[in-house]
Design a protein around this motif. Structure first.
Motif, mmCIF file in Angstrom:
data_model
loop_
_atom_site.group_PDB
_atom_site.id
_atom_site.type_symbol
_atom_site.label_atom_id
_atom_site.label_comp_id
_atom_site.label_asym_id
_atom_site.label_seq_id
_atom_site.Cartn_x
_atom_site.Cartn_y
_atom_site.Cartn_z
ATOM 1 N N LEU A 3 -5.081 -24.685 -3.181
ATOM 2 C CA LEU A 3 -4.853 -24.441 -4.591
ATOM 3 C C LEU A 3 -4.647 -22.959 -4.849
ATOM 4 N N PHE A 4 -3.941 -22.639 -5.891
ATOM 5 C CA PHE A 4 -3.645 -21.261 -6.248
ATOM 6 C C PHE A 4 -4.932 -20.561 -6.696
ATOM 7 N N GLY A 5 -5.256 -19.401 -6.120
ATOM 8 C CA GLY A 5 -6.429 -18.627 -6.505
ATOM 9 C C GLY A 5 -7.640 -18.842 -5.625
ATOM 10 N N LEU A 9 -11.191 -16.419 -4.772
ATOM 11 C CA LEU A 9 -12.568 -16.911 -4.800
ATOM 12 C C LEU A 9 -13.286 -16.651 -3.477
ATOM 13 N N LYS A 10 -12.586 -16.783 -2.337
ATOM 14 C CA LYS A 10 -13.197 -16.505 -1.034
ATOM 15 C C LYS A 10 -13.564 -15.014 -0.910
ATOM 16 N N GLY A 11 -12.668 -14.184 -1.382
ATOM 17 C CA GLY A 11 -12.946 -12.748 -1.323
ATOM 18 C C GLY A 11 -14.138 -12.366 -2.189
ATOM 19 N N LEU A 12 -14.212 -12.940 -3.376
ATOM 20 C CA LEU A 12 -15.354 -12.650 -4.245
ATOM 21 C C LEU A 12 -16.650 -13.192 -3.647
ATOM 22 N N GLY A 13 -16.550 -14.348 -2.976
ATOM 23 C CA GLY A 13 -17.740 -14.901 -2.330
ATOM 24 C C GLY A 13 -18.207 -14.031 -1.181
#
Length: 269
Positions: A3-5, A9-13
């Motif tokens: 999915l787009f984005g 989310l992985k980078g922020l995690g």
């Protein structure tokens, strides 16, 4: 197909994970005292096994500089002799690649001859390349490399926009050198002790220690006592040699062919 984005989310995690690791790692060192504020934490953050935040929060935290770090040189003041170690020989200025060192020698006011001491000493820090040649070639260990990297100046206060350091700004006591360069200082102290142990030129060499008392020599044989004088008429022991010139007994025959003594009458006369 993702999915787009989801990458965001992985980078922020990943960032959140390291953020939480930072506080979890700090709990291990809670209550421990470090000699310099922030030094222990800075060293711990800069190793390959670091977890969590690895950025040093300068200026609150400062990484300790290694002993061989080279920055602007400084002059060494001998606290024992109460004098500058520099003799203004000029070797440092000759070997300096960017030619950023120049020295003003001290002169005798009467004879106008140079005195082995600098009147002033200048280093242009804006062109100094921190190579360390001046400290390496100095024959008197009078110039060393500093570890201080927090240097700054106002252009309005610097002539021609350059930060030129003079003698008063460069002079540091030898205790400062011993604190930032302990290994180098230990080598200098050892060399100085070895030099002082050598006898001065022209001084007589020290005599070796006296050897231990030798064992008493064996008693020399006593010389034989001279033979006792024989009494007149005593017979000599059989087989004993007669002394030379001994008188012959009366009536004894002379050996054949022997000449009679002068004045003696021939037999039968």
């Amino acid at each position: 197909m993702s999915l787009f984005g989801t990458g965001i989310l992985k980078g922020l995690g990943y960032t959140l994970k390291h953020f939480l690791m930072t506080y979890a790692e700090d709990l291990k060192y809670l209550g421990r005292k470090s000699g310099v504020a922030g030094t222990a934490r800075a060293v711990r953050r800069q190793n390959p096994k670091a977890r969590g935040l690895v950025t040093i929060e300068y200026p609150k935290e400062k990484a300790p500089m290694p002993e061989n770090f080279r920055n602007i040189p400084f002059l060494v003041y001998d606290t024992e002799k109460k004098e500058d170690k520099c003799t203004s020989c000029g070797i440092c200025a000759k070997v300096c690649p960017p030619q950023c060192i120049w020295i003003v020698r001290t002169e005798d006011p009467v004879t106008k001859r140079p005195i082995p001491a600098p009147k002033d000493f200048y280093i242009d820090s804006t062109i100094c390349m921190n190579c360390g040649y001046c400290a390496e070639f100095c024959p008197f260990d009078a110039i060393k490399m500093n570890l201080d990297y927090e240097l700054g100046y106002y252009v309005e206060d610097a002539p021609d926009g350059r930060m030129v350091l003079n003698k008063s700004m460069l002079m540091k006591p030898d205790t400062f050198h011993a604190a930032i360069h302990p290994s180098d200082w230990a080598v200098e102290v050892e060399a100085k002790a070895a030099e002082s142990a050598k006898p001065a030129k022209g001084a007589p060499a020290a005599k070796p220690a006296a050897p231990a008392a030798a064992a008493p020599a064996a008693a020399a044989p006593k010389p034989a006592a001279p033979p006792a004088a024989k009494a007149p008429g005593a017979a000599a022991p059989p087989g004993a040699a007669k002394p030379p010139g001994a008188a012959k007994p009366p009536g004894s025959a002379a050996p054949p062919g022997a000449r009679p003594p002068p004045g003696a009458k021939p037999p039968g006369a």
